[in-house]
Enzyme design. Structure first.
Site, short mmCIF file in Angstrom:
data_model
loop_
_atom_site.label_atom_id
_atom_site.label_comp_id
_atom_site.label_asym_id
_atom_site.label_seq_id
_atom_site.Cartn_x
_atom_site.Cartn_y
_atom_site.Cartn_z
N SER A 109 -96.49 31.14 30.59
CA SER A 109 -96.88 32.18 29.79
C SER A 109 -96.85 32.10 28.32
O SER A 109 -96.99 32.95 27.44
CB SER A 109 -95.58 33.29 30.14
OG SER A 109 -95.88 33.93 31.36
N LYS A 120 -99.72 32.90 26.10
CA LYS A 120 -99.88 34.26 25.49
C LYS A 120 -99.67 34.25 23.94
O LYS A 120 -100.17 35.36 23.33
CB LYS A 120 -99.03 35.24 26.14
CG LYS A 120 -99.32 35.45 27.76
CD LYS A 120 -98.30 36.21 28.38
CE LYS A 120 -98.67 36.35 29.98
NZ LYS A 120 -97.53 36.32 30.85
N SER A 163 -94.28 40.06 28.55
CA SER A 163 -95.16 38.80 29.08
C SER A 163 -96.03 39.25 30.06
O SER A 163 -96.22 38.70 31.06
CB SER A 163 -94.10 37.85 29.54
OG SER A 163 -94.89 36.49 29.89
N LYS A 219 -92.11 33.03 22.76
CA LYS A 219 -92.59 33.30 23.79
C LYS A 219 -91.90 32.46 24.74
O LYS A 219 -91.77 31.22 24.68
CB LYS A 219 -94.13 33.22 23.89
CG LYS A 219 -94.48 33.60 25.35
CD LYS A 219 -94.74 35.19 25.38
CE LYS A 219 -94.72 35.97 26.49
NZ LYS A 219 -93.54 35.42 27.91
#
Length: 395
Positions: free
Chosen positions: A72, A75, A135, A239
């Site tokens: 993730s 992202k 997320s 993140k």
């Protein structure tokens, strides 16, 4: 402190600048609770990188050019591309987007989600917050589909953006990092490049969208799983990532007293190991180094001669305060040199990068810091070029 560059054939030139009267901050005795944490072990963080964005120094590096699956953390690029599109006016925060049948079918409650329903209408602002805070796999897909018309076009733009900003060893095969048969990979160095671009190009958007402790949509409130927010002073994003293939990773940043650090840890075997490593790593970065201020924002550092300009030279200034991270209790001898592609040709725009300040010290990591023009220099007219040529003979 001033220096003047010679006129020369276009080439890489370097000028040593005398480092005099530079104030080294006094070192205060540490309290018992301020003991410097240990650097995360290779077992807890097989990949680890810590960079001081303020000075450009790499404070610690382990396998920083090794490719890995970001999960993730992908992202971050989706978010950055959204910021770029907002800046260009191609999308706007209050633009209303409808969740397509295709997006709902593919991403309904698949992995991390903001629980988008078929046909839901929501704003770009809500989508980006869903991506950065919880997320959202579904939010990433819907955002890309709405912004570029198709996921294929969005992915092409993600990869073009990576190339444009110097992420030379990264590729994106999905907008959200969900397992894609090896089509998505990054390096720690490339992730720091991405974080630097995001923070410096879009500080207000970063503040608005990144680092929130929770997010609510459709009556469902979810927490941000960032391991630093609320636990490490000054932490504000960016993140986390996890899949069984990738393991646990994190791209994060924190700012204290004018120093902003960016870190990557990746390949951890558990969320607990990653979180422990991330917290210790960031605390180590702030505790193990002191700040040595070299120049203030917009302070004149040198001047460069200008070829065919309305003025014979242009002052070079720091676009922001220049401070060096130096090991705790060290008083380093600093050597400064300025490097640029010369000669500098008009026209020149205020704020345009002209040169790089290279900082070396025996006891601190090296740093390369951009220097920019302090003023506009227009191209000289025919008469001024003749005058410049005559003056040049007497220099």
């Amino acid at each position: 402190m001033s220096a003047r560059f010679p006129t020369a054939p276009r080439s890489l030139l370097a000028l040593v600048v005398a480092a005099t009267a530079l104030a080294v901050p006094s070192v205060q005795p540490r309290a018992a609770e301020d003991i410097v944490p240990a650097i995360p072990s290779e077992e807890d963080a097989p990949i680890a990188l810590l960079v001081d964005l303020t000075s450009g120094q790499t404070l610690f590096s382990r396998e920083a050019d090794r490719r890995f699956v970001p999960a993730s953390i992908t992202k971050t690029m989706t978010t950055f591309l959204a910021f770029e599109k907002l800046e260009r006016g191609e999308i706007n925060t209050q633009q209303v987007v409808t969740v397509s049948d295709d997006a709902f079918r593919k991403w309904r409650r698949k992995g991390s989600t903001m629980f988008l329903g078929r046909g839901d209408r929501l704003t770009v602002d809500q989508l980006i917050h869903g991506v950065t805070t919880v997320s959202a796999n579904d939010g990433s897909y819907v955002l890309g589909e709405a912004a570029d018309g198709s996921i294929e076009a969005w992915l092409a733009e993600m990869n073009a953006t990576a190339r444009r900003f110097g992420m030379k060893d990264s590729h994106f095969g999905s907008p959200n990092g969900y397992p894609d048969e090896g089509q998505t990979w990054v390096t720690a160095n490339d992730l720091v490049t991405l974080a630097r671009a995001m923070i410096r190009r879009h500080p207000s958007k970063f503040d608005h969208f990144v680092g929130h402790p929770e997010f609510e949509y459709n009556g469902i409130t979810q927490p941000n799983h960032d391991p630093l927010i609320g636990k490490v002073k000054g932490a504000d994003g960016i993140k986390t990532g996890f899949t069984y293939q990738a393991g646990y990773g994190f791209l994060g940043t924190a700012e204290r007293d004018g120093r902003r650090l960016v870190m990557v840890v990746a390949g951890s075997d558990s969320g607990r190991a990653r979180n422990k490593a991330a917290q210790a790593f960031m605390e180590w970065g702030f505790a193990a180094f002191d700040r040595m201020v070299l120049f203030g924002k917009d302070e004149r550092i040198a001047s460069a001669q200008v070829q065919d300009g309305s003025w014979p030279s242009v002052d070079l200034v720091a676009p922001r305060m220049i401070a060096l991270s130096v090991p705790d209790n060290a008083r380093p001898d600093v050597k400064l040199s300025i490097r640029y592609e010369g000669p500098v040709r008009a026209p020149i725009r205020k704020g345009e990068q002209i040169a790089t300040l290279h900082v070396e010290s025996a006891s601190a990591p090296a740093a390369d810091i951009p220097l920019v023009a302090a003023a506009d220099i227009e191209r000289a007219g025919p008469l001024q070029r003749v005058v410049n040529g005559v003056v040049g003979w007497f220099r």
